[in-house]
Scaffold this motif. Structure first.
Motif, PDB file in Angstrom:
ATOM      1  N   PHE A 187      35.168  14.678  19.712  1.00 29.48           N
ATOM      2  CA  PHE A 187      33.879  14.527  19.037  1.00 29.48           C
ATOM      3  C   PHE A 187      33.779  13.172  18.334  1.00 29.48           C
ATOM      4  O   PHE A 187      32.699  12.582  18.254  1.00 29.48           O
ATOM      5  N   SER A 188      34.926  12.681  17.839  1.00 29.11           N
ATOM      6  CA  SER A 188      34.920  11.427  17.082  1.00 29.11           C
ATOM      7  C   SER A 188      34.506  10.227  17.929  1.00 29.11           C
ATOM      8  O   SER A 188      34.193   9.161  17.387  1.00 29.11           O
ATOM      9  N   ALA A 193      31.785   9.911  19.431  1.00 29.29           N
ATOM     10  CA  ALA A 193      30.374   9.649  19.122  1.00 29.29           C
ATOM     11  C   ALA A 193      30.212   8.768  17.881  1.00 29.29           C
ATOM     12  O   ALA A 193      29.579   7.705  17.951  1.00 29.29           O
ATOM     13  N   PRO A 194      30.772   9.156  16.715  1.00 28.76           N
ATOM     14  CA  PRO A 194      30.618   8.284  15.542  1.00 28.76           C
ATOM     15  C   PRO A 194      31.318   6.936  15.681  1.00 28.76           C
ATOM     16  O   PRO A 194      30.825   5.931  15.169  1.00 28.76           O
ATOM     17  N   GLY A 239      31.704   5.234  18.531  1.00 29.50           N
ATOM     18  CA  GLY A 239      30.826   4.431  19.385  1.00 29.50           C
ATOM     19  C   GLY A 239      29.601   3.946  18.639  1.00 29.50           C
ATOM     20  O   GLY A 239      29.192   2.788  18.775  1.00 29.50           O
ATOM     21  N   LEU A 240      29.014   4.818  17.808  1.00 29.69           N
ATOM     22  CA  LEU A 240      27.843   4.438  17.016  1.00 29.69           C
ATOM     23  C   LEU A 240      28.192   3.335  16.030  1.00 29.69           C
ATOM     24  O   LEU A 240      27.441   2.358  15.882  1.00 29.69           O
ATOM     25  N   ILE A 283      29.794  17.599  23.277  1.00 30.86           N
ATOM     26  CA  ILE A 283      28.687  16.830  22.708  1.00 30.86           C
ATOM     27  C   ILE A 283      29.165  15.454  22.253  1.00 30.86           C
ATOM     28  O   ILE A 283      28.529  14.430  22.518  1.00 30.86           O
ATOM     29  N   GLY A 284      30.318  15.424  21.566  1.00 28.41           N
ATOM     30  CA  GLY A 284      30.851  14.148  21.082  1.00 28.41           C
ATOM     31  C   GLY A 284      31.188  13.185  22.201  1.00 28.41           C
ATOM     32  O   GLY A 284      30.861  11.997  22.141  1.00 28.41           O
ATOM     33  N   VAL A 291      27.874  11.893  23.869  1.00 27.17           N
ATOM     34  CA  VAL A 291      27.197  10.885  23.037  1.00 27.17           C
ATOM     35  C   VAL A 291      27.989   9.585  23.031  1.00 27.17           C
ATOM     36  O   VAL A 291      27.419   8.486  23.124  1.00 27.17           O
ATOM     37  N   GLY A 292      29.324   9.689  22.937  1.00 29.39           N
ATOM     38  CA  GLY A 292      30.158   8.490  22.927  1.00 29.39           C
ATOM     39  C   GLY A 292      30.041   7.689  24.207  1.00 29.39           C
ATOM     40  O   GLY A 292      29.930   6.457  24.182  1.00 29.39           O
ATOM     41  N   THR A 304      27.525   7.757  26.296  1.00 27.27           N
ATOM     42  CA  THR A 304      26.160   7.213  26.353  1.00 27.27           C
ATOM     43  C   THR A 304      26.048   5.948  25.523  1.00 27.27           C
ATOM     44  O   THR A 304      25.477   4.938  25.976  1.00 27.27           O
ATOM     45  N   LEU A 305      26.603   5.957  24.324  1.00 30.33           N
ATOM     46  CA  LEU A 305      26.552   4.773  23.458  1.00 30.33           C
ATOM     47  C   LEU A 305      27.338   3.616  24.074  1.00 30.33           C
ATOM     48  O   LEU A 305      26.934   2.456  23.970  1.00 30.33           O
TER      49      LEU A 305
END
Length: 273
Positions: free
Chosen positions: A52-53, A55-56, A58-59, A103-104, A107-108, A110-111
């Motif tokens: 999951f990490s 995602a944050p 990558g953001l 989900i993470g 999103v990661g 994708t970013l």
């Protein structure tokens, strides 16, 4: 002799010293929490939070922010979300972990595809880069590790009771929901710390391997904790030394050393039995 002199010379470098110090503290946290998580069949929560990490991280890289500033609160949020899904979402814990993990990762990825210029940095968080730990990161690892271990010590009796029988712990008057929140909070902090050591792809192994290795050859809970910590420290130190001498990735080396320890312990158990 040449290898020994190379090793002695390497220990003089600041980056090796920082890697050994931060890696050792993080390894101790992973080993201690790993025993609780493995016995409660929650070891995969580390895998879910690590994935999951992405995602944050990558953001943060896309926005030019230091990733840990975003990853820590988001990992804590994800850990509580997993508990909430398992409790009120009519799904088992492993399904909640898989959902949040997926989900993470999505999103990661994708970013990473939308961003440009940070793929190399993202790679270091995927597979770890402990030999590049800065002074600030080393201090943060030590301080957060001491905080995690202190909270484990404060809640040791409750965690111990819930590890073997959560329903009986409730009968004893233990607030199991609060203790579960404490456990996943500590796990999320430890996972984020471990990402710098072995990366998001391998951090769960740092939680699982020392615990399962110790439990192969040890029956008592406290003895298992001490033995798991010993295996974690030996694997981190050996992995970093191997990485420096053989010029291989430190994270992978640490995991492979852990695997060797596990196979030896497994063999000893079979031989004794």
């Amino acid at each position: 002799m040449e290898t020994m002199s190379q090793l002695i010379e390497g220990l003089q470098y600041g980056f090796i010293q920082r890697a050994l110090i931060s890696g050792s503290f993080v390894g101790i946290c992973c080993a201690v929490l790993g025993v609780f998580l493995v016995l409660r069949r929650l070891s995969l929560i580390g895998e879910g939070l690590a994935h999951f990490s992405l995602a944050p991280i990558g953001l943060a890289l896309m926005l030019g922010i230091y990733p840990m500033y975003v990853a820590v609160p988001m990992a804590v949020f994800a850990s509580f979300w997993i508990l909430q899904l398992a409790k009120q979402g009519n799904m088992y814990g492993d399904a909640a972990i898989g959902l949040v993990s997926a989900i993470g990762v999505a999103v990661g990825i994708t970013l990473a595809s939308l961003g440009s210029g940070f793929n190399v940095d993202l790679f270091s968080y995927l597979f770890g880069d402990i030999l590049a730990v800065s002074h600030g990161e080393a201090w943060a690892s030590v301080i957060l590790s001491i905080l995690v271990l202190g909270l484990v010590a404060m809640h040791y009796q409750e965690l111990f009771a819930m590890t073997f029988d959560e329903e009986f712990a409730q009968v004893l008057g233990i607030n199991t929901e609060r203790v579960n929140h404490v456990l996943v909070l500590l796990t999320s902090l430890t996972v984020i710390l471990g990402i710098k050591v072995v990366g998001t792809m391998l951090v769960s192994s740092l939680i699982i391997f020392p615990a399962v290795t110790a439990l192969q050859i040890c029956q008592g809970f406290k003895k298992a904790l001490l033995l798991a910590v010993s295996f974690a420290l030996l694997s981190v130190v050996s992995g970093i030394i191997l990485a420096f001498i053989a010029n291989v990735p430190a994270g992978a080396a640490i995991v492979l050393v852990n695997f060797v320890f596990f196979m030896v312990a497994y063999g000893v158990k079979k031989w004794i039995a």
